[in-house]
Design an enzyme around this catalytic site. Structure first.
Site, PDB file in Angstrom:
ATOM      1  N   ARG A 178     -10.494  -7.196  18.360  1.00  0.00           N
ATOM      2  CA  ARG A 178     -10.731  -7.021  16.936  1.00  0.00           C
ATOM      3  C   ARG A 178     -10.825  -5.548  16.550  1.00  0.00           C
ATOM      4  NH1 ARG A 178     -14.903  -9.879  16.480  1.00  0.00           N
ATOM      5  NH2 ARG A 178     -16.521  -8.311  16.162  1.00  0.00           N
TER       6      ARG A 178
ATOM      7  N   TYR B  16      -1.278  -3.899  -8.226  1.00  0.00           N
ATOM      8  CA  TYR B  16      -0.919  -5.193  -7.664  1.00  0.00           C
ATOM      9  C   TYR B  16      -1.990  -6.213  -8.054  1.00  0.00           C
ATOM     10  CZ  TYR B  16      -0.506  -8.756  -3.987  1.00  0.00           C
ATOM     11  OH  TYR B  16      -0.417  -9.929  -3.296  1.00  0.00           O
TER      12      TYR B  16
ATOM     13  N   ASP C   5      -1.860   3.941  -2.759  1.00  0.00           N
ATOM     14  CA  ASP C   5      -1.053   2.893  -2.156  1.00  0.00           C
ATOM     15  C   ASP C   5       0.399   3.369  -2.167  1.00  0.00           C
ATOM     16  OD1 ASP C   5       0.520   0.611  -1.629  1.00  0.00           O
ATOM     17  OD2 ASP C   5      -1.017  -0.725  -2.442  1.00  0.00           O
TER      18      ASP C   5
ATOM     19  N   LYS D 131       5.759  -5.197   3.943  1.00  0.00           N
ATOM     20  CA  LYS D 131       6.919  -4.863   3.130  1.00  0.00           C
ATOM     21  C   LYS D 131       7.895  -3.985   3.919  1.00  0.00           C
ATOM     22  CE  LYS D 131       4.642  -7.030  -0.142  1.00  0.00           C
ATOM     23  NZ  LYS D 131       3.263  -7.141   0.353  1.00  0.00           N
TER      24      LYS D 131
END
Length: 403
Positions: free
Chosen positions: A62, A115, A186, A211
């Site tokens: 993790r 977004y 971003d 993306k």
């Protein structure tokens, strides 16, 4: 043999070779995938030192994995950052970063165009825990300066999702710095191939690696890069126990594979998108058009100063509004009606009912996201075929709707 040049290697070379020597993995040309959740220590003392941060090493999947670590090194290098952290999604990167940096009583100043899920996190998530959020038009630098006073974080996207509005990175991050706020950008739409916000003053950069970085529509991942101390804090707090948004080793491997062709793909996306934007700009059925690489398009002057090309996304509206847009999108045969972007396939979507449904109708209107807006992610198909598809779909819009 003595290297003949001290010139910094190009982004494709670094994305393919940085941080890995086949000799360290039995000569394997492709870096191995470490499919393990935990790691053994040679002794209790060694384990203790790793936990205390006195020795480098791996503890548990993790927190970090060797495959993930190589990807983090390469993405950070492409962005010009000291360090990077890869997590399980773009929203995982944004939330892990914000939950690490913020506490009750802090204030975030964000651009009004975001977004849809980022908007929801800021306005419906953080505010439940005592963080105040102010949405501002980042095209108005005086308004940004007024709002930034006393803020902890200044957050924005450029080009912005979904209407491709371009924000002046250097100007806004300069305002944030003078106000004592951290700036987060971003950079999903532009990628480090076209734009590097850290070089323009940003403190942290986030990506949806789903993306362009991945590039094939077959994974979910996110990235945050910045100063080593900030990234360490996000890894040990935002990732380890606030979100648990760990990326799988196989996903990290797939993003590493995507990085090898990132420059080639992004430049081709941009070339094709520019050709389509030029076509749309001349078409009588187009009511408005936004593409950063097109002269005369909104934001082109700012984009020219901070982007090396316009990217692979186009936003536009048809005369006839929503109904004309529906007719156009339904008539496309090569382009797929799907959310997401940056894939090899061309994708078209309707933000108001899809990616930005988290905005209410009045909020969309107030924030410049019209019900007739179409977002086109230009893929890697042959440009002649894409143009034929788009021209045919435009011709299919009924004349009584296209007025």
């Amino acid at each position: 043999m003595q290297r003949k040049s001290n010139r910094r290697q190009g982004p494709s070379t670094r994305a393919i070779h940085l941080g890995y020597d086949p000799a360290t993995a039995n000569g394997a040309l492709t870096p191995p995938v470490y499919m393990t959740s935990t790691y053994a220590f040679e002794s209790v003392e060694q384990g203790t030192e790793i936990f205390e941060g006195k020795r480098e090493g791996y503890i548990y999947g993790r927190t970090k994995n060797p495959t993930q670590g190589l990807l983090e090194e390469r993405v950070a290098d492409l962005e010009g950052a000291e360090a990077g952290l890869v997590v399980s999604s773009g929203m995982g990167a944004i939330s892990a970063t914000l939950w690490t940096l913020l506490k009750a009583g802090d204030r975030v100043v964000a651009d009004k165009i975001l977004y849809g899920n980022t908007f929801a996190l800021l306005t419906k998530g953080l505010t439940k825990f005592g963080v105040s959020v102010e949405l501002v038009d980042f095209g108005d630098l005086q308004a940004v300066a007024r709002a930034a006073a006393g803020a902890r974080v200044v957050y924005f996207e450029t080009p912005a999702n979904p209407n491709l509005r371009v924000i002046d990175i250097a100007a806004v991050t300069g305002i944030a710095r003078r106000a004592g706020a951290l700036s987060i950008v971003d950079n999903t739409f532009a990628t480090p191939i076209l734009q590097r916000p850290l070089e323009l003053g940003a403190d942290l950069v986030v990506h949806s690696a789903t993306k362009y970085l991945g590039g094939h529509g077959d994974l979910l991942a996110g990235v945050v890069v910045g100063k080593a101390a900030d990234i360490h804090a996000i890894r040990m707090n935002g990732l380890r126990y606030l979100t648990g948004a760990a990326v799988s080793p196989l996903t990290a491997f797939l993003v590493l594979r995507g990085l090898k062709t990132l420059e080639l793909r992004v430049l081709q996306h941009s070339r094709s998108a520019l050709a389509i934007a030029e076509l749309l700009a001349e078409h009588p059925g187009i009511a408005s058009l936004s593409y950063p690489g097109l002269p005369g398009s909104p934001g082109h002057a700012v984009a020219k100063g901070q982007m090396s090309a316009g990217g692979g996304l186009i936003a536009f509206e048809l005369k006839g509004g929503y109904q004309a847009g529906v007719a156009f999108m339904n008539a496309l045969e090569i382009a797929s009606r799907a959310v997401s972007l940056g894939d090899a396939e061309t994708l078209v979507q309707h933000p108001a009912s899809m990616t930005h449904a988290a905005y209410g109708a009045e909020e969309r209107l107030r924030h410049g996201i019209s019900d007739s807006l179409i977002r086109l992610s230009v893929g890697l198909e042959n440009i002649e075929d894409l143009i034929d598809d788009i021209e045919a779909a435009l011709s299919a819009v009924p004349s009584e709707v296209a007025r």
